[in-house]
Write an enzyme that holds these catalytic residues in place. Structure first.
Site, mmCIF file in Angstrom:
data_model
loop_
_atom_site.group_PDB
_atom_site.id
_atom_site.type_symbol
_atom_site.label_atom_id
_atom_site.label_comp_id
_atom_site.label_asym_id
_atom_site.label_seq_id
_atom_site.Cartn_x
_atom_site.Cartn_y
_atom_site.Cartn_z
ATOM 1 N N THR A 184 49.066 29.952 19.429
ATOM 2 C CA THR A 184 49.121 31.341 18.963
ATOM 3 C C THR A 184 48.519 32.223 20.041
ATOM 4 O O THR A 184 47.693 31.770 20.827
ATOM 5 C CB THR A 184 48.323 31.535 17.670
ATOM 6 O OG1 THR A 184 46.970 31.187 17.948
ATOM 7 C CG2 THR A 184 48.840 30.659 16.559
ATOM 8 N N LYS A 439 39.010 50.587 6.362
ATOM 9 C CA LYS A 439 38.297 50.603 5.077
ATOM 10 C C LYS A 439 37.548 51.919 4.952
ATOM 11 O O LYS A 439 36.461 52.094 5.471
ATOM 12 C CB LYS A 439 37.371 49.403 4.975
ATOM 13 C CG LYS A 439 38.179 48.121 4.978
ATOM 14 C CD LYS A 439 37.355 46.862 5.127
ATOM 15 C CE LYS A 439 38.278 45.682 5.344
ATOM 16 N NZ LYS A 439 38.312 45.184 6.708
HETATM 17 P P1 AMP Z 1 52.801 35.253 16.158
HETATM 18 O O1 AMP Z 1 52.231 33.993 15.621
HETATM 19 O O2 AMP Z 1 52.308 35.602 17.513
HETATM 20 O O3 AMP Z 1 54.278 35.257 16.061
HETATM 21 O O4 AMP Z 1 52.280 36.440 15.237
HETATM 22 C C1 AMP Z 1 52.432 36.412 13.848
HETATM 23 C C2 AMP Z 1 52.021 37.731 13.288
HETATM 24 O O5 AMP Z 1 52.901 38.762 13.737
HETATM 25 C C3 AMP Z 1 52.107 37.817 11.777
HETATM 26 O O6 AMP Z 1 50.989 37.243 11.151
HETATM 27 C C4 AMP Z 1 52.197 39.314 11.566
HETATM 28 O O7 AMP Z 1 50.931 39.925 11.626
HETATM 29 C C5 AMP Z 1 53.006 39.767 12.754
HETATM 30 N N1 AMP Z 1 54.419 39.920 12.371
HETATM 31 C C6 AMP Z 1 55.422 39.047 12.533
HETATM 32 N N2 AMP Z 1 56.580 39.545 12.089
HETATM 33 C C7 AMP Z 1 56.312 40.775 11.612
HETATM 34 C C8 AMP Z 1 57.091 41.802 11.003
HETATM 35 N N3 AMP Z 1 58.388 41.673 10.800
HETATM 36 N N4 AMP Z 1 56.451 42.935 10.632
HETATM 37 C C9 AMP Z 1 55.135 43.093 10.827
HETATM 38 N N5 AMP Z 1 54.351 42.168 11.408
HETATM 39 C C10 AMP Z 1 54.927 41.022 11.789
#
Ligand code: AMP
Length: 541
Positions: A184, A439
């Protein structure tokens, strides 16, 4: 009583074997950094993958060992996807846009034994030369330019595979065998490894190609713009051969004009990318007099929320539909998609376009729930905020090499860290990351909603909302804005975009204009860094 059906393990090697046998006519096009194109098909690729698997064996790569890649979306990268995982080793895709310290951390955490690198990324590797893991014995340059001078053996990809016979006995692995490892992005703390299995990968691809998800067919031509180092390009290198679709791999040439050119020249019908890619493409299209798609492709977007203005622009001006999906590295990545449900079948196009800002509903195979601060499911009233939890066949159960992560609940769910509302149709809308929500006097304000609305202002290029200290309310929203070139809006004009659209107490207390905003290696707003930069900013009561 046990059913009497055959019990074949779900294996990645079977995907390419299927495409090679049954979809011989589908094309694969791969673009190199210098723009040269390589054209091939699934049978030829399967033969090269067999050669590569043999070469890996010759090198001494054994089942379970990690093989890293630092590469763009290219044919050798696709070949590695199948040769490494198919032979029982673990494909570790590394994001070259991470900071050198993070890359070095990741390589050492994974203890990779070999590393495949694109020649354009050799300088990234050289910057880490003294911090490579001791396990690493070989570096292979995928497009064979000058070999780096390292302490370890360096080879050119074509030399590495060319003398091997083009057949390989693919092992019949336990389907739970690890297949790939992806870290990640780690905007806070060290990156964490997600270890996919053959089973999770095959099931994810089977779900992803379905009609209400990517809807892939053998006549489609799929172009993954989302990188193969980011959650396996959302599974597309597995989905396309599974469906029999053609594949166009655009390499590092992701400028809007190149993407449009490839879409037109290769008849791309489906493409996937993050909002920045599609926003850039839309702006470029709008700057080109009279430009059109001869066959408008379908696009999927995810990674961060997509402003509705972009979806509308593509659909109305160019006839290009955009599917909004939500996912995470930990979910392979697909968690939810926003396609119409029965209750929405008679909605007008305009009504559904406005609704497409939401992240949708889970497809079969994943389950979602959202809990409030005391662990109770939130009502489906579109108002209550809850933290999203997820479970399913392609959801991580733990992180690689780590213990006691509080991301996993004792009853088998994974905490996503995303805060959502749910509406009466069961559709989720991400309102924030749990750590970024503002918040204000005990009430929560969604920074994402405020950012998306700000992006609807004609003078705003990029916007971020972070909390700033307030003596009475504890935190209040501060809006950071990068203006479009040549524009000079007043703070009041920017804030007017919120009138009538959000509750009065949500409207940011201040606007600051900045030249740029820090982004993470995956192109998302880097809130942690912004909060650090603006930590002394205080509103007065
Ligand atoms: P990653 O593991 O780097 O792909 O990041 C995942 C995170 O990206 C998720 O937990 C969300 O916070 C954000 N994310 C992924 N897709 C979306 C989306 N369609 N809209 C808003 N946030 C998203």
């Amino acid at each position: 009583m046990i059913g009497l059906m055959q019990d074949h393990p779900l294996l990645i090697s079977s995907i390419l074997a299927h495409a090679a046998r049954h979809h011989r006519g589908s094309k694969i096009v791969s673009v190199a950094a210098d723009g040269t194109q390589l054209r091939t098909d699934y049978p030829t690729t399967a033969a090269r993958v067999a050669q590569l698997a043999r070469a890996l064996d010759r090198l001494g790569v054994r089942s379970g060992q990690r093989v890293a890649t630092l590469g763009w979306n290219t044919l050798p990268h696709l070949e590695l996807y199948y040769a490494v995982s198919g032979s029982g080793a673990v494909l570790h895709t590394v994001n070259p846009r991470l900071f050198p310290d993070q890359i070095s951390y990741i390589l050492n955490d994974a203890q990779d034994v070999a590393l495949f690198v694109d020649s354009s990324l050799v300088p990234t590797l050289m910057a880490l030369a003294d911090r490579l893991p001791s396990s690493l014995h070989t570096v292979v340059v995928m497009d064979g330019a000058a070999l780096p001078k390292l302490q370890v053996q360096a080879l050119a990809y074509e030399d590495f595979i060319q003398d091997e016979p083009a057949d390989f006995e693919w092992p019949v692995l336990d389907e739970r065998t690890a297949s790939a490892l992806c870290y990640t992005s780690g905007t806070t703390g060290e990156p964490k490894g997600v270890l996919y299995s053959h089973r999770s990968t095959v099931l994810h691809a089977m779900a992803a190609i379905q009609p209400d998800v990517f809807a892939l067919r053998a006549v489609d031509v799929v172009m993954p713009v989302v990188p193969m180092f980011h959650v396996n390009a959302w599974g597309l290198p597995y989905c396309a051969p599974m469906a029999g679709s053609g594949l166009v791999l655009p390499g590092p040439r992701l400028q809007p004009s190149n993407l449009y050119g490839l879409m037109e020249a290769e008849g791309v019908t489906f493409s996937a990318g993050v909002p920045t890619i599609w926003t850039g493409l839309l702006q470029w299209l709008q700057s080109q007099e009279g430009i059109r798609f001869s066959h408008p492709p379908r696009l999927v977007v995810g990674g961060t929320a997509l402003p509705v203005a972009i979806t509308e622009g593509f659909q109305r001006e160019y006839g290009v539909p955009i599917l909004h999906a939500w996912g995470m590295t930990e979910i392979s990545p697909l968690g939810s998609v926003n396609t119409r449900k029965a209750e929405q079948s008679d909605w007008s196009e305009a009504a559904f376009l406005a609704y497409s800002r939401k992240q949708g509903r889970p497809q079969f195979g994943v389950d979602l729930r959202a809990l409030d601060a005391i662990g109770k499911p939130i009502p489906q009233d579109e108002l209550a905020f809850g933290e999203l939890e997820v479970r399913g066949h392609w959801v991580a159960s733990a992180y690689y090499n780590r213990t006691n992560e509080d991301a996993f609940t004792s009853d088998g769910w994974m905490r996503t860290g995303d805060v959502v509302t749910i509406d009466a149709l069961g559709t989720i809308e991400i309102v924030d990351r749990a750590k970024d929500v503002i918040k204000s006097g005990g009430e929560w304000i969604s920074s994402i909603t405020l950012e998306n609305l700000a992006l609807g202002h004609p003078d705003v290029q990029l916007a971020a909302v972070i909390p700033a200290h307030h003596p009475k309310w504890d935190e209040r929203p501060l809006l950071l804005v990068v203006r479009k070139l040549g524009s000079d809006p007043s703070p009041a004009s920017i804030l007017s975009i919120y009138e009538g659209r959000v509750a009065k107490w949500w409207i940011p207390d201040g606007v600051e204009f900045v030249d740029s905003l820090p982004l993470t290696a995956t192109g998302k707003l880097w809130k942690a860094e912004m909060k650090k930069q603006w930590k002394d900013y205080t509103f007065t009561a």
